[in-house]
Design a protein around this motif. Structure first.
Motif, PDB file in Angstrom:
ATOM      1  N   TRP A 137       0.830  -1.210   0.000  1.00  0.00           N
ATOM      2  CA  TRP A 137       0.000   0.000   0.000  1.00  0.00           C
ATOM      3  C   TRP A 137       0.864   1.260   0.000  1.00  0.00           C
ATOM      4  CZ3 TRP A 137      -5.095   1.107  -0.568  1.00  0.00           C
ATOM      5  CH2 TRP A 137      -5.489   2.401  -0.249  1.00  0.00           C
ATOM      6  N   THR A 167      -7.067  -8.712  -5.540  1.00  0.00           N
ATOM      7  CA  THR A 167      -6.161  -7.559  -5.650  1.00  0.00           C
ATOM      8  C   THR A 167      -4.842  -7.959  -6.299  1.00  0.00           C
ATOM      9  OG1 THR A 167      -7.141  -6.557  -3.669  1.00  0.00           O
ATOM     10  CG2 THR A 167      -5.003  -5.726  -4.374  1.00  0.00           C
ATOM     11  N   HIS A 193      -7.982  -2.553  -9.672  1.00  0.00           N
ATOM     12  CA  HIS A 193      -6.942  -2.964  -8.723  1.00  0.00           C
ATOM     13  C   HIS A 193      -6.904  -2.018  -7.526  1.00  0.00           C
ATOM     14  CE1 HIS A 193      -3.183  -4.527  -7.185  1.00  0.00           C
ATOM     15  NE2 HIS A 193      -2.613  -3.332  -7.296  1.00  0.00           N
ATOM     16  N   GLU A 194      -6.950  -0.739  -7.777  1.00  0.00           N
ATOM     17  CA  GLU A 194      -6.914   0.252  -6.694  1.00  0.00           C
ATOM     18  C   GLU A 194      -8.172   0.182  -5.836  1.00  0.00           C
ATOM     19  OE1 GLU A 194      -6.259   3.971  -8.600  1.00  0.00           O
ATOM     20  OE2 GLU A 194      -4.143   3.565  -9.050  1.00  0.00           O
ATOM     21  N   LEU A 202     -10.060  -2.479  -5.318  1.00  0.00           N
ATOM     22  CA  LEU A 202      -9.971  -3.692  -4.501  1.00  0.00           C
ATOM     23  C   LEU A 202      -9.017  -3.494  -3.327  1.00  0.00           C
ATOM     24  CD1 LEU A 202      -9.825  -6.378  -7.336  1.00  0.00           C
ATOM     25  CD2 LEU A 202     -11.673  -6.089  -5.669  1.00  0.00           C
ATOM     26  N   ALA A 203      -7.890  -2.826  -3.576  1.00  0.00           N
ATOM     27  CA  ALA A 203      -6.920  -2.553  -2.512  1.00  0.00           C
ATOM     28  C   ALA A 203      -7.545  -1.657  -1.448  1.00  0.00           C
ATOM     29  CB  ALA A 203      -5.671  -1.907  -3.088  1.00  0.00           C
TER      30      ALA A 203
END
Length: 231
Positions: free
Chosen positions: A37, A122, A142-143, A145-146
Motif C-alpha cells: 500500500w 487484488t 486494482h486500486e 480492490l486494494a
C-alpha cells in the motif's frame, strides 16, 4: 468445534491454540499488504510493491491449503459458519455476554474469508496490470480492490480491540505467542514449527531473489524501477 462460554474468568489455563504457520501468515500478510500500500504510488519503489504483492498472493495460496490440512483451529471447518451463527455471536456481544470461541469467532471468520478473497483479487488484478494485460480500467479495479481490503483491515482491527475488551483477553498477543485462556481440551498438540520455519525460509528466499534481480541504480536503493534507470 470451538468451546463456547460466557465466562472467560473460568478458563485460567493458557493453552496453545494457534500454530506457528498461522501466526506467521497473519503477520506476514499484514506487513506485506502495508508495504504494498505504501509503495503503490512510487515508481522508484515499484519492485518493492510488486514483491509485496507476490508475497501476499503466495501467502493466500498457503492459507487456503493450510485451511484444509492445518491444525485444528486453522481449518476452515473449525470456524467458517453460516449467517445464523454470525448473528447469534453479534447478539451475544450486544447483550454483554459474548460467546467465547477457542479459535476464530463466526464474525471474525467473515473478515478472514473476505480478506482472503480481496487479497486474491487484488493481487490477480495487480499482476494483470503489471503485465499490461488490461487498460486503465484494470488499474482502477486494482486500486478499488486494494482500498476495499484496507477498509476491511480497519474494521478487523477495530473488532479485535472491541472483542479483546469484551472477552477480557489480549487477542493480539495470542496471535504472537499462540496461547489463549481456554481448557486444554481445546488446544492443539503441536505448533508445527517445522512448517513455520519452511514457510519463513520460502518467503525470505523469495525476497532475496527479488533483491538480487533488482536493477542497479547507482547505490540509491536496490529496489529502484527499471523504468527510472532507463530515464
Amino acid at each position: 468445534m470451538n468451546t463456547v462460554s460466557a465466562s472467560p474468568a473460568e478458563r485460567k489455563p493458557r493453552t496453545l491454540v494457534w500454530d506457528l504457520p498461522t501466526r506467521l501468515f497473519h503477520w506476514l500478510l499484514a506487513g506485506s499488504f502495508a508495504v504494498a500500500w505504501i509503495s503503490a504510488e512510487s515508481e522508484r519503489w515499484q519492485l518493492v510493491h510488486v514483491t509485496a504483492g507476490y508475497t501476499v498472493a503466495g501467502l493466500v495460496v498457503f492459507r487456503l491449503l493450510w485451511g484444509l490440512v492445518g491444525t485444528r483451529h486453522a481449518r476452515f471447518t473449525d470456524f467458517v459458519r453460516g449467517p445464523r451463527a454470525v448473528l447469534g455471536y453479534l447478539r451475544s456481544l450486544a447483550s454483554g455476554r459474548p460467546e467465547h470461541h477457542a479459535g476464530h469467532n463466526p464474525a471474525g471468520a467473515l473478515a478472514i474469508v473476505g480478506l482472503l478473497a480481496l487479497a486474491a483479487l487484488t493481487t490477480a488484478t495487480g499482476w494483470a496490470n503489471y503485465a499490461d494485460l488490461g487498460g486503465h480500467w484494470l488499474e482502477e479495479v486494482h486500486e478499488a480492490l486494494a482500498s476495499g481490503m484496507l477498509a476491511l483491515v480497519a474494521v478487523h482491527i477495530v473488532a479485535v480491540v472491541v472483542s479483546s475488551r469484551l472477552h477480557h483477553e489480549n487477542l493480539v498477543a495470542s496471535m504472537v505467542h499462540g496461547r489463549k485462556p481456554v481448557p486444554p481440551t481445546e488446544g492443539i498438540r503441536s505448533a508445527r514449527r517445522t512448517v513455520g520455519a519452511l514457510m519463513l525460509v520460502a518467503v525470505l528466499g523469495f525476497w532475496w531473489t527479488q533483491w538480487q534481480s533488482a536493477p542497479a541504480n547507482g547505490g540509491a536503493t536496490p529496489f529502484a524501477s527499471q523504468a527510472e534507470e532507463d530515464d
